[in-house]
Enzyme design. Structure first.
Site, short mmCIF file in Angstrom:
data_model
loop_
_atom_site.label_atom_id
_atom_site.label_comp_id
_atom_site.label_asym_id
_atom_site.label_seq_id
_atom_site.Cartn_x
_atom_site.Cartn_y
_atom_site.Cartn_z
N ASP A 14 0.81 -1.21 0.00
CA ASP A 14 0.00 0.00 0.00
C ASP A 14 0.85 1.27 0.00
O ASP A 14 0.60 2.19 -0.78
CB ASP A 14 -0.95 0.00 1.20
CG ASP A 14 -2.04 -1.06 1.07
OD1 ASP A 14 -2.26 -1.53 -0.06
OD2 ASP A 14 -2.64 -1.42 2.09
N ARG A 95 2.44 5.47 17.19
CA ARG A 95 2.09 6.54 16.24
C ARG A 95 2.76 7.87 16.56
O ARG A 95 3.29 8.52 15.66
CB ARG A 95 0.57 6.70 16.14
CG ARG A 95 -0.17 5.44 15.71
CD ARG A 95 0.54 4.66 14.61
NE ARG A 95 -0.25 3.52 14.14
CZ ARG A 95 0.26 2.37 13.76
NH1 ARG A 95 1.57 2.17 13.84
NH2 ARG A 95 -0.50 1.40 13.33
N ASP A 124 -6.00 5.09 13.68
CA ASP A 124 -4.67 5.57 13.35
C ASP A 124 -4.67 6.86 12.54
O ASP A 124 -3.77 7.68 12.67
CB ASP A 124 -3.86 4.49 12.63
CG ASP A 124 -3.34 3.43 13.58
OD1 ASP A 124 -3.21 3.74 14.78
OD2 ASP A 124 -3.07 2.30 13.14
N SER A 175 -5.15 -8.22 9.20
CA SER A 175 -4.46 -6.93 9.23
C SER A 175 -3.61 -6.94 10.50
O SER A 175 -4.15 -7.12 11.61
CB SER A 175 -5.47 -5.78 9.27
OG SER A 175 -4.80 -4.56 9.46
#
Length: 398
Positions: A14, A95, A124, A175
């Site tokens: 991606d 993050r 996210d 995922s």
């Protein structure tokens, strides 16, 4: 001068496709930034070269494992941070680490935009964009999957049409997001919340039902910081890594839960966080020994709010910073040793030792040597219960 976009780059399909996709959609040059927070996988240099081969004008990689452990995981340990009393914020903690590197790269390369690979229905996207806007309010954010309809099918077609150097056929049914603090697994058959996880979901932990010898470990803390394992000095990163191995080998740290996402939906998540759960469990017990009652009671309220703020992507918010100060002060006396038995999927505390202990054997014992003056309790109870007693008399008369 051509506009530049800094892209949070993982090396996967991606974000590799996103390099060319962003360039075509915006006309901007793309600078790829990959941050190692202990997720494992490919070598950073391999990832850097792939980004350049996929069209990035610049590619940076950063080994941020120690930074992540000391500046992000450690505050979570000190806060006993468990979102919804269970989840040790594995993804949420990584993050803001990545965000700091993205903002630094944007400044270095003169970029006005930061891009990420998140969808429009997860947490996210908020964590990235709220973090970026807190550190650099002038930067804008884009998300190709969300903003430019970059579906996986279209990404694969784009990859094949452009001849990008990345495999497009192999796709995990799950995922997965992982770092040194733990591993998160979702989607696939797990989206049916009646389905139990199967063993191939797990990677950081062994099956806790398999018979094996128990493992005893002693963790030493100094002001809330894990500084030694079985007497051997460790960094925070090493403490997490070693307990990932030892607690993981005993099946500790498996979590299967339906959690409340920030965007308003409920999501089924499976986590593995053996080191995080072992360290938080030990830290909680040492606090029970060393932290005064009223401070401990209030800290539990702060811990819940701190965990919610971090989960919601507000790591850099004023309230989070203020609570950090409280948590640091509350950990000033949290020094000592905790002995734990790791076995059968559980981390069980079996011993506590601290020079700062508030546990007084002579006050606690019921045997001879008891120094607690029990005669004081009668008057204390009378005064302590006075308010409720007066109210009860009034209520009975009505």
């Amino acid at each position: 001068m051509t506009e530049r976009v800094v892209l949070a780059y993982s090396g996967g399909l991606d974000t590799s496709v996103a390099i060319g996709w962003i360039a075509e959609e915006t006309g901007a040059e793309v600078v790829a930034v990959a941050v190692d927070v202990g997720q494992g996988g490919e070598d950073l240099d391999v990832i850097r070269k792939r980004a350049l081969a996929c069209g990035a004008v610049e590619a940076e990689v950063a080994d941020a494992k120690d930074e992540f452990a000391e500046e992000y995981c450690l505050p979570a340990i000190k806060a006993n941070a468990l979102y919804m009393d269970r989840y040790p914020l594995v993804s949420a903690l990584s993050r803001p680490t990545i965000v700091k590197h993205l903002v630094a790269a944007a400044r270095k390369h003169g970029a006005g935009t930061v891009a990420h690979g998140c969808t429009g229905k997860g947490n996210d996207q908020v964590r990235f964009e709220a973090g970026i806007s807190s550190l650099a309010p002038d930067l804008t954010c884009i998300a190709p999957v969300r903003d430019y309809a970059m579906t996986r099918d279209r990404a694969i077609a784009f990859c094949e049409a452009k001849g990008l150097p990345i495999a497009t056929t192999k796709k995990s049914p799950y995922s997965i997001d992982q770092n040194v603090f733990g591993r998160a697994v979702e989607t696939g058959f797990l989206e049916d919340i009646w389905n139990a996880p199967i063993e191939d979901v797990y990677e950081y932990t062994a099956d806790p039902a398999t018979p094996r010898e128990a493992d005893e470990v002693i963790i030493t803390f100094d002001k809330g910081v894990p500084v030694a394992i079985d007497g051997e000095p460790v960094t925070v990163l090493q403490a997490v890594q070693r307990l990932n191995e030892r607690a993981g080998a005993q099946g500790v740290g498996r979590i299967d839960m339906v959690e409340d996402r920030l965007v308003g939906i409920k999501s089924r998540e499976v986590y593995e966080a053996p080191g995080a759960i072992a360290l938080i469990t030990a830290h909680q017990e040492l606090e029970a020994v060393t932290v005064e009652r009223e401070l401990a009671r209030y800290k539990r309220q702060v811990e819940q709010r701190w965990g919610e703020l971090v989960y919601d992507g507000l790591w850099f918010s004023p309230l989070k910073r203020a609570l950090d100060g409280f948590i640091a002060e509350a950990n000033e006396q949290v020094s000592g040793e905790i002995r734990m038995t790791l076995h059968g999927g559980r981390a069980v505390v079996t011993g506590r030792k601290s020079q700062a202990s508030l546990y007084d054997f002579n006050l606690a014992t019921y045997d001879s040597g008891d120094t607690f003056d029990q005669s004081l309790s009668k008057g204390f109870i009378e005064i302590f219960g006075m308010s409720s007693k007066i109210a009860a008399k009034r209520d009975l008369q009505q």
